[in-house]
Design a protein around this motif. Structure first.
Motif, PDB file in Angstrom:
ATOM      1  N   GLN A  90      39.949  28.786  45.352  1.00 54.31           N
ATOM      2  CA  GLN A  90      39.125  27.490  44.737  1.00 54.31           C
ATOM      3  C   GLN A  90      37.484  28.427  44.327  1.00 54.31           C
ATOM      4  N   PRO A  91      37.469  29.574  43.176  1.00 57.92           N
ATOM      5  CA  PRO A  91      36.657  30.255  43.885  1.00 57.92           C
ATOM      6  C   PRO A  91      35.977  29.696  41.993  1.00 57.92           C
ATOM      7  N   ASP A  92      34.582  29.766  42.048  1.00 58.58           N
ATOM      8  CA  ASP A  92      34.147  29.696  40.724  1.00 58.58           C
ATOM      9  C   ASP A  92      34.129  30.796  39.550  1.00 58.58           C
ATOM     10  N   TYR A  93      34.047  31.550  39.915  1.00 60.09           N
ATOM     11  CA  TYR A  93      33.627  32.676  38.912  1.00 60.09           C
ATOM     12  C   TYR A  93      35.229  33.792  39.374  1.00 60.09           C
ATOM     13  N   ALA A  94      35.715  34.014  38.571  1.00 61.06           N
ATOM     14  CA  ALA A  94      37.590  35.374  38.713  1.00 61.06           C
ATOM     15  C   ALA A  94      37.231  36.167  37.617  1.00 61.06           C
ATOM     16  N   PHE A  95      36.402  37.771  38.190  1.00 61.50           N
ATOM     17  CA  PHE A  95      35.811  38.816  37.541  1.00 61.50           C
ATOM     18  C   PHE A  95      37.707  40.056  36.996  1.00 61.50           C
ATOM     19  N   PHE A  96      37.810  39.601  35.922  1.00 61.03           N
ATOM     20  CA  PHE A  96      39.149  40.784  35.221  1.00 61.03           C
ATOM     21  C   PHE A  96      37.624  41.585  34.488  1.00 61.03           C
ATOM     22  N   GLY A  97      38.750  42.860  34.821  1.00 60.29           N
ATOM     23  CA  GLY A  97      38.672  44.157  34.133  1.00 60.29           C
ATOM     24  C   GLY A  97      38.858  44.302  32.434  1.00 60.29           C
ATOM     25  N   LEU A  98      38.823  44.491  31.344  1.00 59.79           N
ATOM     26  CA  LEU A  98      38.554  44.643  29.670  1.00 59.79           C
ATOM     27  C   LEU A  98      40.263  45.781  29.687  1.00 59.79           C
ATOM     28  N   VAL A 140      35.067  35.572  34.259  1.00 56.60           N
ATOM     29  CA  VAL A 140      34.717  37.549  33.263  1.00 56.60           C
ATOM     30  C   VAL A 140      34.578  38.292  33.110  1.00 56.60           C
ATOM     31  N   PRO A 141      35.167  38.175  32.103  1.00 56.01           N
ATOM     32  CA  PRO A 141      35.842  39.767  31.492  1.00 56.01           C
ATOM     33  C   PRO A 141      34.465  40.654  31.704  1.00 56.01           C
TER      34      PRO A 141
END
Lengths: 296, 296
Positions: free
Chosen positions: B141-149, B172-173
């Motif tokens: 249940q995160p506020d942000y999830a980070f993924f690489g482009l 968040v890309p």
């Protein structure tokens, strides 16, 4: 009771009630045209939850081409009165544009459970249901979501989805509610002519008789039970059977045709869908067949 | 840093950190064998979030038959050291049995975006990605999830899913990270022989040259850009092109073959997948083609 029409208003109203520390949040998703079946869901929700949200939304993506999306009965004023009188805290009643600002490209598919019963006659129906319920769950973030066993397959499919996706909600199945003469409550009953309404009683009667016959040993196997159900329904000249099936519940696995039903693992469902004119009705009964004392 | 292996431990550890009021929760989902690309995601997450959860899980359902699920590189000890040194608060490193106690019957499908680029060569891949990411999001249940482009199509697909399903998380890309000689960082680079590694530099070079040619006006249309990319890659005798495509980003719509790229709406992606021996590498560049002053 607060009536909200946008996701933003919904989140705002919910935030307010949550900040009052009222306890768990319950969601009762409906398509409106509320009846005592829906009222029973509200009642059940209020037993467990301090905040009860009812959604009223006729979800276009769960209707197939040629189905009754356009003509599905709607009565917002009556619905809001009922929701208020039964203690809903928030009613979320969005336009289609609010739920689907753009056509959704994302669908949730539950395989296996969705290719039988109503899934077989309504391809894509359950993808529409799982998708909209997930959207509603994400909007409301409820602790519990309440669904009637009238749509038993829907309950099975949603429970599977929640388990598979680790969703933070408990699906609460609630009993099917009937008129005093046995007809399962449905918003679609309003479509029936007086004669169709009278003949539609064969549905609940066929299930009752099949259960009784299983329990007193006259009927032993799934195929015998199915034959009995079909023969009772066929007493109605207006009835046109879509399906009548006996499966395990909630796995919805077939039961071997020659296996005594009393030997089936866990619960079974006897489920049917029958057309009366242009109206398609469903009904079912979920139970555990018991060994008959006299035969042991 | 806490290392947890079960969903229950994960929720418990998260609950503890949340109760300390540390601010937003960030999720960095990975398949492990961490490199500086992953480190950059952690860095970005720590800028925004008070609690950073990294997951390390080689997700079987996003690999097709004959792909490298079994041989995908794994090094838990090194991964945990890197995660700790870069400030992860929790590393969730489950067994497949914990993520999939039973085979999942539920899959999330994003249509349109998933039938091109990697989706065309890896049928079902993105259904596996969306499904596991949804599970992780529901667990954390995160506020942000980070993924690489680096996986730009994945970013586009996940952003679409989050929007369509009203999920309570912001994707968040984060920029693609390269070696100093231009090779895009990838856990799969370890598969390359020295000679393959050397020749694989044509990938980033082809994208750089195509962008330069677009920006100085030598190349005008998508088909010309594609030709240039293919001709640069073909300088490597070991390179076997899977695809080289130019599309709008993030919609991934085709760009008319004869349209000047500077007239395309918004950003474009030049993306490619190329095999070197048994190793399939991907690379891409996302940018807004600018009008060339001399041609205006």
């Amino acid at each position: 009771m607060k009536v909200v029409r946008t996701v933003e208003q919904l989140r705002e109203s919910l935030g307010q009630l949550r900040s009052e520390g009222r306890g768990p949040v319950g969601l009762v998703p409906t398509m409106g045209f509320l009846h005592e079946g829906h009222a029973s869901l509200l009642r059940r929700a209020k037993e467990t939850c301090g905040i009860v949200v009812m959604s009223i939304f006729v979800n276009p993506i769960q209707f197939g081409p040629g189905e009754d999306y356009e003509s599905y009965p709607r009565d917002e004023i009556r619905d809001l009165a009922l929701a208020e009188s039964r203690g809903a805290d928030i009613v979320f009643i969005p336009l289609a544009q609010e739920m689907y600002p753009k056509p959704t490209r994302t669908k949730i598919k539950v395989s296996g459970l969705t290719d039988k019963l109503c899934g077989a006659s309504r391809p894509g129906h359950f993808d529409g249901v799982t998708t909209v319920v997930t959207k509603l769950i994400n909007m409301v973030q409820p602790d519990y979501a309440f669904f009637g066993l009238k749509d038993a397959q829907q309950v099975a499919v949603l429970s599977q989805m929640v388990e598979d996706l680790n969703m933070n909600v408990t699906i609460v199945p609630c009993p099917l509610i009937r008129e005093s003469d046995g007809l399962a409550l449905s918003s679609r009953n309003v479509y029936l002519s007086a004669e169709e309404r009278r003949q539609a009683l064969v549905l609940s009667r066929s299930l009752r008789e099949a259960r009784a016959a299983i329990e007193d040993g006259r009927v032993v196997t799934a195929s015998e039970a199915r034959e009995l159900i079909v023969s009772v329904i066929s007493e109605s000249p207006l009835a046109d059977i879509d399906y009548a099936d006996i499966l395990s519940f909630p796995a919805l696995e077939p039961i071997a045709a020659d296996l005594p039903l009393t030997r089936a693992e866990g619960e079974i469902i006897m489920a049917l869908a029958v057309r009366f004119g242009r109206t398609r009705l469903i009904d079912n009964i979920v139970f555990t067949p018991k060994e008959v004392a006299a035969l042991v």
